[in-house]
Design an enzyme around this catalytic site. Sequence first.
Site, PDB file in Angstrom:
ATOM      1  N   ASP A 210       0.848  -1.189   0.000  1.00 11.32           N
ATOM      2  CA  ASP A 210       0.000   0.000   0.000  1.00 11.32           C
ATOM      3  C   ASP A 210       0.885   1.241   0.000  1.00 11.32           C
ATOM      4  O   ASP A 210       1.803   1.367   0.824  1.00 11.32           O
ATOM      5  CB  ASP A 210      -0.918   0.006   1.226  1.00 11.32           C
ATOM      6  CG  ASP A 210      -1.957   1.106   1.159  1.00 11.32           C
ATOM      7  OD1 ASP A 210      -2.913   0.965   0.383  1.00 11.32           O
ATOM      8  OD2 ASP A 210      -1.815   2.108   1.875  1.00 11.32           O
TER       9      ASP A 210
ATOM     10  N   ASN B 174      -1.374  12.824  -4.823  1.00  7.02           N
ATOM     11  CA  ASN B 174      -2.363  13.300  -5.788  1.00  7.02           C
ATOM     12  C   ASN B 174      -2.714  14.768  -5.561  1.00  7.02           C
ATOM     13  O   ASN B 174      -2.828  15.551  -6.505  1.00  7.02           O
ATOM     14  CB  ASN B 174      -3.637  12.453  -5.710  1.00  7.02           C
ATOM     15  CG  ASN B 174      -3.516  11.154  -6.471  1.00  7.02           C
ATOM     16  OD1 ASN B 174      -2.844  11.093  -7.495  1.00  7.02           O
ATOM     17  ND2 ASN B 174      -4.164  10.119  -5.983  1.00  7.02           N
TER      18      ASN B 174
ATOM     19  N   ASP C 252      -0.964   8.745 -10.900  1.00  3.71           N
ATOM     20  CA  ASP C 252      -0.932   7.809 -12.023  1.00  3.71           C
ATOM     21  C   ASP C 252       0.496   7.500 -12.451  1.00  3.71           C
ATOM     22  O   ASP C 252       0.829   6.360 -12.791  1.00  3.71           O
ATOM     23  CB  ASP C 252      -1.712   8.369 -13.211  1.00  3.71           C
ATOM     24  CG  ASP C 252      -3.220   8.306 -13.007  1.00  3.71           C
ATOM     25  OD1 ASP C 252      -3.647   7.864 -11.920  1.00  3.71           O
ATOM     26  OD2 ASP C 252      -3.950   8.695 -13.931  1.00  3.71           O
TER      27      ASP C 252
ATOM     28  N   ASP D 226      -4.936   2.136  -4.372  1.00  2.00           N
ATOM     29  CA  ASP D 226      -3.493   2.348  -4.208  1.00  2.00           C
ATOM     30  C   ASP D 226      -2.855   1.141  -3.532  1.00  2.00           C
ATOM     31  O   ASP D 226      -1.831   1.252  -2.874  1.00  2.00           O
ATOM     32  CB  ASP D 226      -3.209   3.628  -3.418  1.00  2.00           C
ATOM     33  CG  ASP D 226      -3.878   3.652  -2.050  1.00  2.00           C
ATOM     34  OD1 ASP D 226      -4.674   2.739  -1.775  1.00  2.00           O
ATOM     35  OD2 ASP D 226      -3.605   4.578  -1.262  1.00  2.00           O
TER      36      ASP D 226
END
Length: 225
Positions: A81, A89, A100, A126
């Site tokens: 994770d 982000n 991304d 994620d």
Amino acid sequence: RILNEGVHTILEKPIKPARLQANVRNTVDMVKGYTDGKTGLYNADVFRTRLEEELRLFGGHIEGEPRRKHSPSNLSILVMDFDYFKTINDSYGGHIEGGDRVLREVGRLIKESIRPGDIPGRYGGDELALVLREADYQSALKKAEEIRSKVENLNMRTIGGLVIPTSISIGVVTIPQDGVELNNESVMRAADLSLYYAKQSGKNRVFGYLDLPRPVEPTPPSPSG
């Protein structure tokens, strides 16, 4: 079309050893487009199916057959994770320079770090997962640490030169293991619990199921951040 037909022709014949079977299977899946578009790893549905197949093979009870000669003696599962993925982000954007891009780079890194026949997948938003065939507990911890270190040292930069901090926490479980049944739910619960302790221990680290405090908490809270 030719590649598909050629590979399926091969699959119709017995192939040994099991590692070669897994290599061909992985090739077929990639050709069919069973991969996640952002990481290049298997998508969640395909990963779960492949894990279930490996567990059945490991348990030796596919259609009531005895344990196969080439079924693995150990099977390790890693759940990974990203740390502070939402912050990445929010700070760098979700697409070209942010989350991304991190997913793509880490997906590439994982594929370069594993052996043919291992099964990497995107397990959630994620969260990534990896099945290591013929990997005992210590070998799995070592591979997890290798991946963790490589992610930490990606040294990704934005177009403007800003460093994008990347780190990942990893939970590890190896079967056979007391208290872990040979089904997806039990195995992934054990891996998720290990991941939870990796997060709670400070993030950017590896934690294995055998090193959890006993008695083991039955259901881990969802890792966050």
